[in-house]
Design a protein around this motif. Structure first.
Motif, short mmCIF file in Angstrom:
data_model
loop_
_atom_site.label_atom_id
_atom_site.label_comp_id
_atom_site.label_asym_id
_atom_site.label_seq_id
_atom_site.Cartn_x
_atom_site.Cartn_y
_atom_site.Cartn_z
N GLU A 43 0.83 -1.20 0.00
CA GLU A 43 0.00 0.00 0.00
C GLU A 43 0.87 1.25 0.00
N THR A 79 0.29 4.14 -7.66
CA THR A 79 -0.36 3.02 -6.98
C THR A 79 -0.70 1.91 -7.95
N ARG A 129 -4.39 8.64 -1.06
CA ARG A 129 -4.32 7.19 -1.19
C ARG A 129 -5.27 6.78 -2.30
N THR A 131 -7.24 3.71 -4.55
CA THR A 131 -7.82 2.37 -4.49
C THR A 131 -8.09 1.93 -5.92
#
Length: 176
Positions: A43, A79, A129, A131
């Motif tokens: 992560e 990410t 962040r 996802t």
């Protein structure tokens, strides 16, 4: 038949950190904006380190909307790339030294990216962040959230769709 002995954890951590550093350093705009990434296993959390040059409206003052959008998009791409490369990094198939020397795997390409500005970005560090909602062989969909002081109080969020890099070496020359 005996199983091979696992690598020491420090070796694994060094390989992960070196691979992430090579990915981040490969994009000059990330360095210009002074975006860093905190890695916890697989992560990533992006950090936009505050600098006066990021201010778009000096009267509020507020972080420029373009900087906010770039921060969200960079976090989404890194990410997605990290998720895509994680199995190769873990298997030792990617050499961080070669990555640092510029031999990087192909990167996902942005198809579209939509940003929702929820409030002004204050003159301080920001965090984001991403996802990954879906990641297939050709297409990926990612959602990103950014906050400053409280993770529950977002100042921006975004949704993006990305074209994933195609595998084989013979495809690389044809899909550029």
């Amino acid at each position: 038949m005996s199983r091979p002995r696992p690598e020491p954890m420090q070796v694994v951590k060094q390989r992960r950190d070196a691979a992430l550093t090579a990915l981040v350093d490969s994009v000059p705009y990330i360095r210009f904006l002074d975006i860093s990434f905190d890695r916890r296993g697989d992560e990533l959390t992006g950090q936009l380190n505050f600098d006066q040059k990021l201010i778009g409206n000096p009267y509020l003052p507020a972080i420029h909307g373009g900087v906010t959008a770039a921060f969200l998009e960079v976090t989404a791409v890194m990410t997605l790339n990290w998720l895509h490369l994680w199995p190769k990094i873990e298997a030792g198939e990617l050499d961080p030294a070669e990555m640092a020397a510029g031999k990087l795997p192909r990167q996902p390409k942005t198809i579209d990216f939509t940003v929702d500005y929820l409030r002004s970005g204050l003159p301080r560090d920001a965090y984001a962040r991403a996802t990954v909602a879906r990641s297939g062989r050709r297409f990926a969909s990612v959602r990103v959230e950014a906050w400053q002081d409280h993770k529950d109080k977002l100042f921006a969020q975004a949704t993006g769709h990305f074209l994933m890099p195609q595998g084989g070496e013979k495809n690389d020359a044809n899909t550029s």
